[in-house]
Design an enzyme around this catalytic site. Sequence first.
Site, PDB file in Angstrom:
ATOM      1  N   GLU A   1       9.598   7.945 -17.472  1.00 50.38           N
ATOM      2  CA  GLU A   1       8.216   8.421 -17.613  1.00 50.38           C
ATOM      3  C   GLU A   1       7.688   8.092 -19.011  1.00 50.38           C
ATOM      4  O   GLU A   1       6.532   7.688 -19.183  1.00 50.38           O
ATOM      5  CB  GLU A   1       8.145   9.931 -17.389  1.00 50.38           C
ATOM      6  CG  GLU A   1       8.393  10.345 -15.953  1.00 50.38           C
ATOM      7  CD  GLU A   1       8.529  11.852 -15.844  1.00 50.38           C
ATOM      8  OE1 GLU A   1       7.507  12.532 -15.742  1.00 50.38           O
ATOM      9  OE2 GLU A   1       9.664  12.355 -15.888  1.00 50.38           O
TER      10      GLU A   1
ATOM     11  N   LYS B   1      16.378  21.423 -11.736  1.00 47.93           N
ATOM     12  CA  LYS B   1      15.701  20.155 -12.038  1.00 47.93           C
ATOM     13  C   LYS B   1      16.573  19.115 -12.722  1.00 47.93           C
ATOM     14  O   LYS B   1      17.383  19.422 -13.585  1.00 47.93           O
ATOM     15  CB  LYS B   1      14.476  20.418 -12.945  1.00 47.93           C
ATOM     16  CG  LYS B   1      13.297  21.062 -12.276  1.00 47.93           C
ATOM     17  CD  LYS B   1      12.706  20.247 -11.129  1.00 47.93           C
ATOM     18  CE  LYS B   1      11.828  19.115 -11.617  1.00 47.93           C
ATOM     19  NZ  LYS B   1      10.622  19.569 -12.284  1.00 47.93           N
TER      20      LYS B   1
ATOM     21  N   SER C   1      15.180  20.977 -17.003  1.00 50.34           N
ATOM     22  CA  SER C   1      13.981  21.770 -17.254  1.00 50.34           C
ATOM     23  C   SER C   1      14.389  23.030 -17.997  1.00 50.34           C
ATOM     24  O   SER C   1      15.505  23.517 -17.836  1.00 50.34           O
ATOM     25  CB  SER C   1      13.345  22.130 -15.912  1.00 50.34           C
ATOM     26  OG  SER C   1      12.590  23.312 -16.036  1.00 50.34           O
TER      27      SER C   1
ATOM     28  N   HIS D   1       0.831  -1.217   0.000  1.00 54.82           N
ATOM     29  CA  HIS D   1       0.000   0.000   0.000  1.00 54.82           C
ATOM     30  C   HIS D   1       0.864   1.264   0.000  1.00 54.82           C
ATOM     31  O   HIS D   1       0.448   2.290   0.538  1.00 54.82           O
ATOM     32  CB  HIS D   1      -0.951   0.048   1.204  1.00 54.82           C
ATOM     33  CG  HIS D   1      -1.668  -1.235   1.463  1.00 54.82           C
ATOM     34  ND1 HIS D   1      -2.876  -1.548   0.880  1.00 54.82           N
ATOM     35  CD2 HIS D   1      -1.328  -2.317   2.220  1.00 54.82           C
ATOM     36  CE1 HIS D   1      -3.262  -2.743   1.278  1.00 54.82           C
ATOM     37  NE2 HIS D   1      -2.333  -3.236   2.086  1.00 54.82           N
TER      38      HIS D   1
END
Length: 456
Positions: free
Chosen positions: A289, A282, A276, A155
């Site tokens: 992804e 970043k 970024s 979980h």
Amino acid sequence: MPMWEGRFSKKIDKRTNDFNSSIRFDHKMYKEDIEGSIAHAKMLSKQKIIEKEDELKIINGLNSILEDLESGSLEFDPNAEDIHMFIESELTKRIGKSGKKLHTARSRNDQVALDIRMYLKKNIIEIKGNIKKLILTLLDKAKENTETIMPGYTHMQRAQPITFAHHLMAYVEMFKRDMQRLDETYERVNVCPIGSCALAGTTYPLDREFEAKELGFSKITNNSIDGVSDRDFVIELLSDISIIMMHLSRISEEIVLWSSWEFKFVELDDSFSTGSSIMPQKKNPDIVELIRGKTGRVYGSLMAMLTVMKGTPLAYNKDMQEDKELIFDAIDTVNLSLTTIEPLIKTMSVLKENMKTAAEKGFINATDCADYLVEKGLPFRDAYKIVGNIVKYCIEHNTTLEKLDIETYKQFNTAFDEDIYSAINLINCVNKRNVFGGPAKEQVEKQIELARSEFI
Ligand code: ARG
């Protein structure tokens, strides 16, 4: 002019031709088409359906087309209807009358079914090779991390102590199953449909077994209607690839989480990260992804193909031409994903200290604490409740099971003694889980060696 011009009195409308044509994607199967045609010519001549002289001319002609396509001196004609028509008409241009004999006892319906099966056979082997490389990299990473304690989750809550090696080995199991699935699919792809012709076989005395053997197939199809209308094997491979992508997507999702500031369990190498355009600080995990995103696209192809096939009556229908773009795209996507994530994982640094720090919080040794009381003679349910109370106490007093002094332990139950600290030591907790398949160093090392022996 198309080959079927005899029946028609008008030229095909350009829009119809463009819509109908598949050469812009099925040109990928040019090699298979040529190999298939060479075997067909050999069989026709062996069966005395065409002359030996025609066979030799056809083979030479097809080989010269292959050479010219590979050297780039011959280009695919975008106006051709498909790769089969293109190669046949090019052959006839080159060798004349003999070229027109090649399509005896053959239809594009069995020809395309043959080509796609040959193409998929090669590609299944390539996908398997890429999975194998990924497995070997996971095994190397696992080997370096058999003592790297991390929290195991359920979980998304810290649950019990494991090692990073044990976690990675779960993925090795998934990818091993993926390879088995590909092997099973390969068996069903490896059946030769040629000789089914349009749908009803042929009156010519073919030797189907000979042609299948020439092309390296292990069996021939049993029913000519099924031979041309079956695309189960495309759906099966799309399903296998979808499952591989699902596995890649799960590990990608974990890498996204692990590389976040919230976890910081791993750091991706700069060469596998992106920045970024506005935020100078970043470092983004775009690659994983994208793999997660592309999984959706592959699932889409599987659904599309299932839907294409569900309403097609027997035998061949043009709907089935849709199979190619879907399966080609899925193959390209899975290969790209596999070959990109492999070096990303290989070069990723494992931040062992951060994993350990996370493991020390979250009471992941609470089960071990209860097991300790069981060893001292308490029933598990009672032990469970006592440790629940201790955890509650620790949360209220902002402390951990490791830091709690023995006097306090004894207030909860007199069975507690000094040896509780070694019982809840995280390394001991992992190594005591010495059941086959468990996270103990000994067990994981055994699994790494077993897996390695399968692949080397
Ligand atoms: N391009 C077609 C396909 O991919 C080849 C078979 C066409 N057969 C036909 N009778 N129109 O399915």
